[in-house]
Scaffold this active site. Structure first.
Site, PDB file in Angstrom:
ATOM      1  N   TYR A  59      27.372 -12.173   7.503  1.00  0.00           N
ATOM      2  CA  TYR A  59      27.992 -12.430   6.201  1.00  0.00           C
ATOM      3  C   TYR A  59      27.499 -11.371   5.221  1.00  0.00           C
ATOM      4  O   TYR A  59      26.380 -11.410   4.740  1.00  0.00           O
ATOM      5  CB  TYR A  59      27.664 -13.837   5.663  1.00  0.00           C
ATOM      6  CG  TYR A  59      27.994 -14.981   6.596  1.00  0.00           C
ATOM      7  CD1 TYR A  59      28.936 -14.836   7.621  1.00  0.00           C
ATOM      8  CD2 TYR A  59      27.369 -16.218   6.477  1.00  0.00           C
ATOM      9  CE1 TYR A  59      29.226 -15.870   8.484  1.00  0.00           C
ATOM     10  CE2 TYR A  59      27.666 -17.267   7.327  1.00  0.00           C
ATOM     11  CZ  TYR A  59      28.583 -17.077   8.330  1.00  0.00           C
ATOM     12  OH  TYR A  59      28.868 -18.120   9.185  1.00  0.00           O
ATOM     13  N   PHE A 206      34.203 -24.636   8.917  1.00  0.00           N
ATOM     14  CA  PHE A 206      35.532 -24.796   8.289  1.00  0.00           C
ATOM     15  C   PHE A 206      35.872 -26.277   8.068  1.00  0.00           C
ATOM     16  O   PHE A 206      37.000 -26.706   8.350  1.00  0.00           O
ATOM     17  CB  PHE A 206      36.649 -24.153   9.117  1.00  0.00           C
ATOM     18  CG  PHE A 206      36.605 -22.649   9.221  1.00  0.00           C
ATOM     19  CD1 PHE A 206      36.041 -21.874   8.208  1.00  0.00           C
ATOM     20  CD2 PHE A 206      37.162 -21.988  10.318  1.00  0.00           C
ATOM     21  CE1 PHE A 206      36.023 -20.471   8.306  1.00  0.00           C
ATOM     22  CE2 PHE A 206      37.144 -20.606  10.430  1.00  0.00           C
ATOM     23  CZ  PHE A 206      36.567 -19.856   9.412  1.00  0.00           C
ATOM     24  N   PRO A 207      34.908 -27.090   7.584  1.00  0.00           N
ATOM     25  CA  PRO A 207      35.212 -28.528   7.432  1.00  0.00           C
ATOM     26  C   PRO A 207      36.357 -28.775   6.459  1.00  0.00           C
ATOM     27  O   PRO A 207      37.082 -29.764   6.588  1.00  0.00           O
ATOM     28  CB  PRO A 207      33.894 -29.116   6.906  1.00  0.00           C
ATOM     29  CG  PRO A 207      33.167 -27.956   6.288  1.00  0.00           C
ATOM     30  CD  PRO A 207      33.536 -26.774   7.129  1.00  0.00           C
ATOM     31  N   LEU A 213      41.942 -28.367   2.987  1.00  0.00           N
ATOM     32  CA  LEU A 213      41.632 -29.798   2.876  1.00  0.00           C
ATOM     33  C   LEU A 213      40.924 -30.112   1.561  1.00  0.00           C
ATOM     34  O   LEU A 213      40.378 -31.190   1.387  1.00  0.00           O
ATOM     35  CB  LEU A 213      40.795 -30.242   4.081  1.00  0.00           C
ATOM     36  CG  LEU A 213      41.561 -30.306   5.409  1.00  0.00           C
ATOM     37  CD1 LEU A 213      40.618 -30.412   6.599  1.00  0.00           C
ATOM     38  CD2 LEU A 213      42.537 -31.486   5.410  1.00  0.00           C
TER      39      LEU A 213
HETATM   40  P1  NAP Z   1      35.362 -24.442   4.415  1.00  0.00           P
HETATM   41  O1  NAP Z   1      34.070 -25.084   4.205  1.00  0.00           O
HETATM   42  O2  NAP Z   1      36.351 -25.077   5.314  1.00  0.00           O
HETATM   43  O3  NAP Z   1      36.113 -24.218   3.023  1.00  0.00           O
HETATM   44  C1  NAP Z   1      35.385 -23.776   1.918  1.00  0.00           C
HETATM   45  C2  NAP Z   1      36.362 -23.462   0.807  1.00  0.00           C
HETATM   46  O4  NAP Z   1      37.010 -24.655   0.374  1.00  0.00           O
HETATM   47  C3  NAP Z   1      35.647 -22.943  -0.416  1.00  0.00           C
HETATM   48  O5  NAP Z   1      35.362 -21.577  -0.316  1.00  0.00           O
HETATM   49  C4  NAP Z   1      36.669 -23.247  -1.485  1.00  0.00           C
HETATM   50  O6  NAP Z   1      37.719 -22.281  -1.361  1.00  0.00           O
HETATM   51  C5  NAP Z   1      37.190 -24.610  -1.030  1.00  0.00           C
HETATM   52  N1  NAP Z   1      36.440 -25.747  -1.603  1.00  0.00           N
HETATM   53  C6  NAP Z   1      35.105 -26.009  -1.513  1.00  0.00           C
HETATM   54  N2  NAP Z   1      34.796 -27.167  -2.111  1.00  0.00           N
HETATM   55  C7  NAP Z   1      35.943 -27.663  -2.591  1.00  0.00           C
HETATM   56  C8  NAP Z   1      36.270 -28.841  -3.310  1.00  0.00           C
HETATM   57  N3  NAP Z   1      35.352 -29.754  -3.638  1.00  0.00           N
HETATM   58  N4  NAP Z   1      37.556 -29.044  -3.662  1.00  0.00           N
HETATM   59  C9  NAP Z   1      38.512 -28.151  -3.352  1.00  0.00           C
HETATM   60  N5  NAP Z   1      38.265 -27.012  -2.663  1.00  0.00           N
HETATM   61  C10 NAP Z   1      36.987 -26.773  -2.275  1.00  0.00           C
HETATM   62  O7  NAP Z   1      35.226 -22.925   4.924  1.00  0.00           O
HETATM   63  P2  NAP Z   1      34.014 -21.916   5.020  1.00  0.00           P
HETATM   64  O8  NAP Z   1      33.204 -21.883   3.778  1.00  0.00           O
HETATM   65  O9  NAP Z   1      34.540 -20.653   5.533  1.00  0.00           O
HETATM   66  O10 NAP Z   1      33.119 -22.568   6.171  1.00  0.00           O
HETATM   67  C11 NAP Z   1      31.970 -23.340   5.888  1.00  0.00           C
HETATM   68  C12 NAP Z   1      30.743 -22.658   6.374  1.00  0.00           C
HETATM   69  O11 NAP Z   1      30.726 -22.647   7.802  1.00  0.00           O
HETATM   70  C13 NAP Z   1      30.642 -21.177   6.009  1.00  0.00           C
HETATM   71  O12 NAP Z   1      30.249 -20.967   4.667  1.00  0.00           O
HETATM   72  C14 NAP Z   1      29.669 -20.673   7.017  1.00  0.00           C
HETATM   73  O13 NAP Z   1      28.356 -20.955   6.574  1.00  0.00           O
HETATM   74  C15 NAP Z   1      30.026 -21.511   8.247  1.00  0.00           C
HETATM   75  N6  NAP Z   1      30.888 -20.782   9.200  1.00  0.00           N
HETATM   76  C16 NAP Z   1      30.398 -20.544  10.440  1.00  0.00           C
HETATM   77  C17 NAP Z   1      31.147 -19.873  11.380  1.00  0.00           C
HETATM   78  C18 NAP Z   1      30.572 -19.614  12.728  1.00  0.00           C
HETATM   79  O14 NAP Z   1      31.106 -18.760  13.459  1.00  0.00           O
HETATM   80  N7  NAP Z   1      29.527 -20.296  13.107  1.00  0.00           N
HETATM   81  C19 NAP Z   1      32.452 -19.432  11.067  1.00  0.00           C
HETATM   82  C20 NAP Z   1      32.944 -19.727   9.800  1.00  0.00           C
HETATM   83  C21 NAP Z   1      32.162 -20.408   8.889  1.00  0.00           C
HETATM   84  P3  NAP Z   1      38.856 -22.033  -2.438  1.00  0.00           P
HETATM   85  O15 NAP Z   1      38.270 -22.356  -3.780  1.00  0.00           O
HETATM   86  O16 NAP Z   1      39.223 -20.600  -2.251  1.00  0.00           O
HETATM   87  O17 NAP Z   1      39.976 -22.967  -2.035  1.00  0.00           O
END
Ligand code: NAP
Length: 310
Positions: A59, A206-207, A213
């Site tokens: 990252y 990606f929860p 979501l």
């Molecule tokens: P995510 O948790 O599915 O979605 C996060 C996005 O949702 C935020 O950036 C924001 O985006 C929106 N959001 C957050 N809180 C919210 C709320 N209360 N209400 C409305 N929208 C909200 O996706 P992610 O951050 O990519 O994934 C989570 C974590 O998983 C990452 O940060 C990383 O640490 C980890 N990850 C790991 C891998 C792996 O290969 N192991 C791969 C991917 C991710 P917007 O404001 O733009 O809508």
């Protein structure tokens, strides 16, 4: 402070709502986010008692870990946070290559320790499998690092079912991190049952389906980052996904909650999911996501949500 939950069989206890930090300093993933916003997001998490932070070498690359190291040093709060990071990527002639060899993993941990400005990592994951290294050998290297006190718990990420079984031959895997959300439920077929049976904590990434979501998008929303290419955000699939989100909103409204609160609460009802790492690009999202802990879903609601995304 909210209730602290044990992560699987580890000695790590955390707030079940953690923080995913791929947007913090993650210019390779989200080019338009400022580092200052990232710093505020981290400080907000500290203030709110969100003490499980998920980062990775890739990252940024490196920058997410560096910013976390900087904030924890400046605030003197290293001991307040359970830090998870990941390694496996390296650059050769500008190209990303995966390496799970014991020597590389040991050097990856040393470099993460430096960037994070700490002398131990609470949870270290092999971020992605490589093609060559036997998975139990790779995990064996992490076991040595755990015995040496450099890391406290062992994780693997993006491993297939077969790779997970091989990795856990000696029973050393504490955590599996895999993509899982209401739109993407393949893990229910084999990974989730295996982790439940083997006392491995399953941490879904990606929860919030990268924000879909979160409940704030509509059919006119456009995306300029990686989401522009994701099938979830395109064409008829996008429209039908938004419809499902509206069905969750009806349940959320009944409970005086937001869509994201209900979605996050639903995951915490799954066997072997102890903690979540929703990402945040704004401090308000960090604070907001804690509301999930106030949502109690009945058995009927859990089934209703599951059926919407069946
Ligand atoms: P995510 O948790 O599915 O979605 C996060 C996005 O949702 C935020 O950036 C924001 O985006 C929106 N959001 C957050 N809180 C919210 C709320 N209360 N209400 C409305 N929208 C909200 O996706 P992610 O951050 O990519 O994934 C989570 C974590 O998983 C990452 O940060 C990383 O640490 C980890 N990850 C790991 C891998 C792996 O290969 N192991 C791969 C991917 C991710 P917007 O404001 O733009 O809508």
């Amino acid at each position: 402070m909210s209730k602290q939950i044990r992560i699987g069989k580890t000695d790590l206890y955390v707030n079940p709502i953690g923080l995913g930090t791929n947007a913090i300093g993650g210019h390779n993933l989200f080019p338009n986010l400022s580092e200052d916003t990232g710093r505020v997001v981290l400080r907000t998490a500290l203030e709110e008692g969100i003490n499980f932070w998920d980062t990775a070498f890739i990252y940024g690359p490196e920058r997410s870990e560096e910013l976390i190291g900087e904030i924890l040093k400046d605030t003197g709060k290293r001991e307040n946070v359970v830090l998870a990071t990941k390694g496996a990527h390296k650059f050769i002639d500008g190209k990303v290559v995966l390496d799970n060899s014991p020597d590389f993993l040991k050097s990856a941990v040393e470099s993460s320790l430096k960037r994070l400005q700490t002398d131990y990592i609470d949870l270290f994951y092999i971020h992605f499998p490589d093609e060559d290294t036997p998975k139990d050998e790779a995990v064996g290297a992490l076991k040595e690092l755990r015995d040496a006190g450099k890391i406290k718990a062992i994780g693997v990420s993006n491993f297939s079912f077969e790779q997970l079984i091989e990795a856990n031959k000696d029973g050393y895997v504490d955590v599996l991190q895999s993509e899982y959300n209401l739109f993407k439920r393949e893990a229910e077929q084999d990974l989730l049952p295996y982790t439940a049976e083997n006392n491995i904590s399953f941490i879904p990434y990606f929860p919030l389906a990268s924000g879909l979501l979160g409940g704030k998008y509509n059919k006119d929303s456009t995306f300029e980052d990686g989401r522009a290419k994701s099938h979830l955000f395109q064409g008829q699939a996008f429209v039908s996904n938004l419809q499902k989100v509206e069905e969750v909103r009806a349940i959320a409204n009944r409970k005086n909650a937001d869509v994201a609160d209900v979605v996050l609460a639903w995951y915490l009802t799954r066997h072997s999911i102890d903690v979540l790492i929703p990402g945040a690009k704004k401090p308000e999202q960090v604070t907001r996501n804690l509301k999930a802990l106030e949502v109690e879903l009945t058995m009927d609601e859990i089934a209703e949500i599951s059926a919407i995304f069946a």
